[in-house]
Design a protein around this motif. Structure first.
Motif, PDB file in Angstrom:
ATOM      1  N   GLY B  40      -6.715  69.867  11.167  1.00  0.00           N
ATOM      2  CA  GLY B  40      -8.156  70.176  10.622  1.00  0.00           C
ATOM      3  C   GLY B  40      -8.971  69.173   9.768  1.00  0.00           C
ATOM      4  N   GLN B  41      -8.037  68.372   9.387  1.00  0.00           N
ATOM      5  CA  GLN B  41      -8.670  67.407   8.145  1.00  0.00           C
ATOM      6  C   GLN B  41      -8.638  66.130   8.508  1.00  0.00           C
ATOM      7  OE1 GLN B  41      -9.787  68.567   5.175  1.00  0.00           O
ATOM      8  NE2 GLN B  41      -9.334  70.623   6.070  1.00  0.00           N
ATOM      9  N   GLY B  42      -9.646  65.313   7.959  1.00  0.00           N
ATOM     10  CA  GLY B  42      -9.412  63.790   7.956  1.00  0.00           C
ATOM     11  C   GLY B  42      -8.423  63.284   7.556  1.00  0.00           C
ATOM     12  N   PRO B  43      -7.837  61.995   8.094  1.00  0.00           N
ATOM     13  CA  PRO B  43      -6.707  61.209   7.569  1.00  0.00           C
ATOM     14  C   PRO B  43      -6.933  60.854   6.096  1.00  0.00           C
ATOM     15  CG  PRO B  43      -7.506  60.322   9.739  1.00  0.00           C
ATOM     16  CD  PRO B  43      -8.593  61.253   9.335  1.00  0.00           C
ATOM     17  N   GLU B  44      -5.918  60.775   5.493  1.00  0.00           N
ATOM     18  CA  GLU B  44      -5.842  60.529   3.937  1.00  0.00           C
ATOM     19  C   GLU B  44      -4.812  59.159   3.865  1.00  0.00           C
ATOM     20  OE1 GLU B  44      -7.869  63.932   2.158  1.00  0.00           O
ATOM     21  OE2 GLU B  44      -6.865  62.134   1.132  1.00  0.00           O
ATOM     22  N   PHE B  45      -5.441  58.547   3.045  1.00  0.00           N
ATOM     23  CA  PHE B  45      -4.674  56.951   3.024  1.00  0.00           C
ATOM     24  C   PHE B  45      -3.256  57.320   2.039  1.00  0.00           C
ATOM     25  CE2 PHE B  45      -3.954  52.588   1.940  1.00  0.00           C
ATOM     26  CZ  PHE B  45      -3.548  52.761   0.648  1.00  0.00           C
ATOM     27  N   LEU B  46      -2.253  56.791   2.842  1.00  0.00           N
ATOM     28  CA  LEU B  46      -1.085  56.587   1.879  1.00  0.00           C
ATOM     29  C   LEU B  46      -0.730  55.147   1.496  1.00  0.00           C
ATOM     30  CD1 LEU B  46       1.208  58.791   4.584  1.00  0.00           C
ATOM     31  CD2 LEU B  46       0.169  59.570   2.361  1.00  0.00           C
ATOM     32  N   THR B  47      -0.716  54.351   2.267  1.00  0.00           N
ATOM     33  CA  THR B  47      -0.075  52.924   1.906  1.00  0.00           C
ATOM     34  C   THR B  47      -0.593  51.723   2.809  1.00  0.00           C
ATOM     35  OG1 THR B  47       1.872  51.838   0.907  1.00  0.00           O
ATOM     36  CG2 THR B  47       2.224  53.196   3.219  1.00  0.00           C
ATOM     37  N   TYR B  48      -0.742  50.623   1.980  1.00  0.00           N
ATOM     38  CA  TYR B  48      -1.210  49.525   2.917  1.00  0.00           C
ATOM     39  C   TYR B  48      -0.391  48.331   2.847  1.00  0.00           C
ATOM     40  CZ  TYR B  48      -3.953  45.209   3.038  1.00  0.00           C
ATOM     41  OH  TYR B  48      -4.454  43.977   3.585  1.00  0.00           O
ATOM     42  N   PHE B  49      -0.054  47.662   3.545  1.00  0.00           N
ATOM     43  CA  PHE B  49       0.686  46.703   3.863  1.00  0.00           C
ATOM     44  C   PHE B  49      -0.084  45.347   4.158  1.00  0.00           C
ATOM     45  CE2 PHE B  49       5.211  47.613   3.050  1.00  0.00           C
ATOM     46  CZ  PHE B  49       4.879  49.123   3.361  1.00  0.00           C
ATOM     47  N   GLN B  50       0.235  44.146   3.746  1.00  0.00           N
ATOM     48  CA  GLN B  50      -0.342  42.696   4.121  1.00  0.00           C
ATOM     49  C   GLN B  50       0.992  42.014   4.456  1.00  0.00           C
ATOM     50  OE1 GLN B  50      -2.352  39.259   1.882  1.00  0.00           O
ATOM     51  NE2 GLN B  50      -3.949  40.757   2.588  1.00  0.00           N
ATOM     52  N   ASN B  51       0.977  41.771   5.623  1.00  0.00           N
ATOM     53  CA  ASN B  51       2.584  41.206   6.161  1.00  0.00           C
ATOM     54  C   ASN B  51       3.676  41.956   5.646  1.00  0.00           C
ATOM     55  OD1 ASN B  51       1.420  38.718   7.763  1.00  0.00           O
ATOM     56  ND2 ASN B  51       0.727  38.042   5.668  1.00  0.00           N
ATOM     57  N   GLU B  52       4.403  41.530   4.867  1.00  0.00           N
ATOM     58  CA  GLU B  52       5.773  42.163   4.391  1.00  0.00           C
ATOM     59  C   GLU B  52       5.308  42.837   3.161  1.00  0.00           C
ATOM     60  OE1 GLU B  52       5.530  38.935   4.943  1.00  0.00           O
ATOM     61  OE2 GLU B  52       6.238  38.059   3.022  1.00  0.00           O
ATOM     62  N   ALA B  53       4.196  42.396   2.251  1.00  0.00           N
ATOM     63  CA  ALA B  53       3.844  42.820   1.001  1.00  0.00           C
ATOM     64  C   ALA B  53       3.251  44.227   1.020  1.00  0.00           C
ATOM     65  CB  ALA B  53       3.059  42.108   0.511  1.00  0.00           C
ATOM     66  N   GLN B  54       3.911  45.211   0.359  1.00  0.00           N
ATOM     67  CA  GLN B  54       3.162  46.459   0.093  1.00  0.00           C
ATOM     68  C   GLN B  54       2.258  46.294  -1.085  1.00  0.00           C
ATOM     69  OE1 GLN B  54       5.645  49.972  -0.737  1.00  0.00           O
ATOM     70  NE2 GLN B  54       4.319  51.325   0.271  1.00  0.00           N
ATOM     71  N   LEU B  55       0.867  46.238  -1.064  1.00  0.00           N
ATOM     72  CA  LEU B  55      -0.143  45.862  -1.823  1.00  0.00           C
ATOM     73  C   LEU B  55      -0.611  47.317  -2.634  1.00  0.00           C
ATOM     74  CD1 LEU B  55      -2.249  42.891  -0.481  1.00  0.00           C
ATOM     75  CD2 LEU B  55       0.123  42.999  -1.686  1.00  0.00           C
ATOM     76  N   ASP B  56      -0.543  48.404  -1.771  1.00  0.00           N
ATOM     77  CA  ASP B  56      -1.182  49.448  -2.376  1.00  0.00           C
ATOM     78  C   ASP B  56      -0.001  50.697  -1.873  1.00  0.00           C
ATOM     79  OD1 ASP B  56      -2.644  51.829  -2.966  1.00  0.00           O
ATOM     80  OD2 ASP B  56      -4.325  50.673  -2.817  1.00  0.00           O
ATOM     81  N   LYS B  57       0.218  51.463  -2.894  1.00  0.00           N
ATOM     82  CA  LYS B  57       1.114  52.465  -2.232  1.00  0.00           C
ATOM     83  C   LYS B  57       0.459  53.850  -3.298  1.00  0.00           C
ATOM     84  CE  LYS B  57       4.963  51.547  -5.295  1.00  0.00           C
ATOM     85  NZ  LYS B  57       6.537  51.160  -5.354  1.00  0.00           N
ATOM     86  N   SER B  58      -0.673  53.838  -3.652  1.00  0.00           N
ATOM     87  CA  SER B  58      -1.170  54.767  -4.365  1.00  0.00           C
ATOM     88  C   SER B  58      -1.372  56.310  -3.763  1.00  0.00           C
ATOM     89  CB  SER B  58      -2.471  54.400  -5.026  1.00  0.00           C
ATOM     90  OG  SER B  58      -3.470  54.189  -4.092  1.00  0.00           O
ATOM     91  N   GLY B  59      -1.495  56.231  -2.376  1.00  0.00           N
ATOM     92  CA  GLY B  59      -1.709  57.387  -1.756  1.00  0.00           C
ATOM     93  C   GLY B  59      -0.487  58.328  -1.512  1.00  0.00           C
ATOM     94  N   LEU B  60       0.580  57.631  -1.827  1.00  0.00           N
ATOM     95  CA  LEU B  60       1.917  58.315  -1.364  1.00  0.00           C
ATOM     96  C   LEU B  60       1.895  59.374  -2.373  1.00  0.00           C
ATOM     97  CD1 LEU B  60       4.479  55.289  -1.125  1.00  0.00           C
ATOM     98  CD2 LEU B  60       3.379  56.556   0.812  1.00  0.00           C
ATOM     99  N   PRO B  61       2.475  60.637  -1.605  1.00  0.00           N
ATOM    100  CA  PRO B  61       2.098  61.987  -2.338  1.00  0.00           C
ATOM    101  C   PRO B  61       3.312  62.217  -3.667  1.00  0.00           C
ATOM    102  CG  PRO B  61       2.161  62.287  -0.098  1.00  0.00           C
ATOM    103  CD  PRO B  61       2.435  61.001  -0.319  1.00  0.00           C
ATOM    104  N   SER B  62       4.473  61.738  -3.511  1.00  0.00           N
ATOM    105  CA  SER B  62       5.592  62.009  -4.202  1.00  0.00           C
ATOM    106  C   SER B  62       6.498  60.861  -4.202  1.00  0.00           C
ATOM    107  CB  SER B  62       6.299  63.115  -4.345  1.00  0.00           C
ATOM    108  OG  SER B  62       6.998  63.137  -3.025  1.00  0.00           O
TER     109      SER B  62
END
Lengths: 111, 118
Positions: B40-62
């Motif tokens: 019942g909710q909208g999607p929440e950002f977890l993480t972002y990759f550009q090619n093999e590089a994980q540039l943002d993992k700030s949304g990972l809950p734990s």
């Protein structure tokens, strides 16, 4: 804290009626998108608006981006049962790059 | 492939189990995103990759959540020692453009993996 607030959360209407869904924020967005999601599926992009005041039409759907780029609306004319689904607004805040989603509006169009 | 493919579509795990969710993006797409969608909710950002590089993992809950994309194509989201609050649909999306400004790109979403933790 939800950056993008959608209203109403749930809407049940009769086929043929018109409706408007609102997406509001206190933040400025470089662009806003509207998605439609059906049960068991991922969101599907309907439209992207990028310019303040922009209006886009997609058949019976009209999308508007607020002049200040903080809000958007989706208006459906003569709703059909096939319009039933979860409508999500999403945007990239000016200060960020991540696509942020609203909480969604669940629409039910009764035949 | 023609679209973003996710597997498994449904996963039931006992609390404490580890799970791995797979995403096959559209071939050649540079950007890959993971989102978590509660009922019942909208999607929440977890993480972002550009090619093999994980540039943002700030949304990972734990730190129980881990994502990888070792060859810049297929991505796996792993959740260790699952908890009931991890129950959600996990959505993967990809886009052709490598720019991080997702709003300027067209994201194609997969159908999601529905995780239920008992």
């Amino acid at each position: 804290t939800q950056l993008l607030e959608q209203s109403p959360q749930f809407l049940s209407i009769q086929e043929g009626e018109n409706l408007t869904v609102y997406c509001n924020s206190s933040s400025v967005f470089s662009s806003l998108q509207w998605y439609r999601q059906e049960p068991g599926e991922g969101p599907v992009l309907l439209v992207t608006v990028v310019t303040g005041g922009e209006v886009k039409k997609l058949k019976r759907l009209t999308f508007q981006f607020g002049d200040a780029r903080k809000d958007s609306s989706l208006h459906i004319t003569a709703a059909q049962p096939g319009d039933t689904g979860l409508y999500l607004c999403a945007g990239v805040p000016d200060s960020s790059y991540k696509l942020i989603f609203g909480s969604g509006t669940r629409l039910l169009v009764r035949p | 492939g023609a679209g973003v493919s996710q597997s498994p579509r449904y996963k039931v795990a006992k609390r404490g189990q580890d799970v791995a969710l797979r995403c096959d993006p559209i071939s050649g797409h540079v950007s890959l995103f993971w989102y978590q969608q509660a009922l019942g909710q909208g999607p929440e950002f977890l993480t972002y990759f550009q090619n093999e590089a994980q540039l943002d993992k700030s949304g990972l809950p734990s730190d129980r959540f881990f994502a990888e994309r070792p060859e810049g194509s297929v991505s796996t989201l792993k959740i260790q020692r699952t908890q009931q609050e991890d129950s959600a649909v996990y959505l993967c999306a990809s886009s052709e453009d490598g720019r991080q400004t997702a709003g300027a790109n067209v994201l194609t979403f997969g159908a999601g993996s529905r995780l239920t933790v008992l």
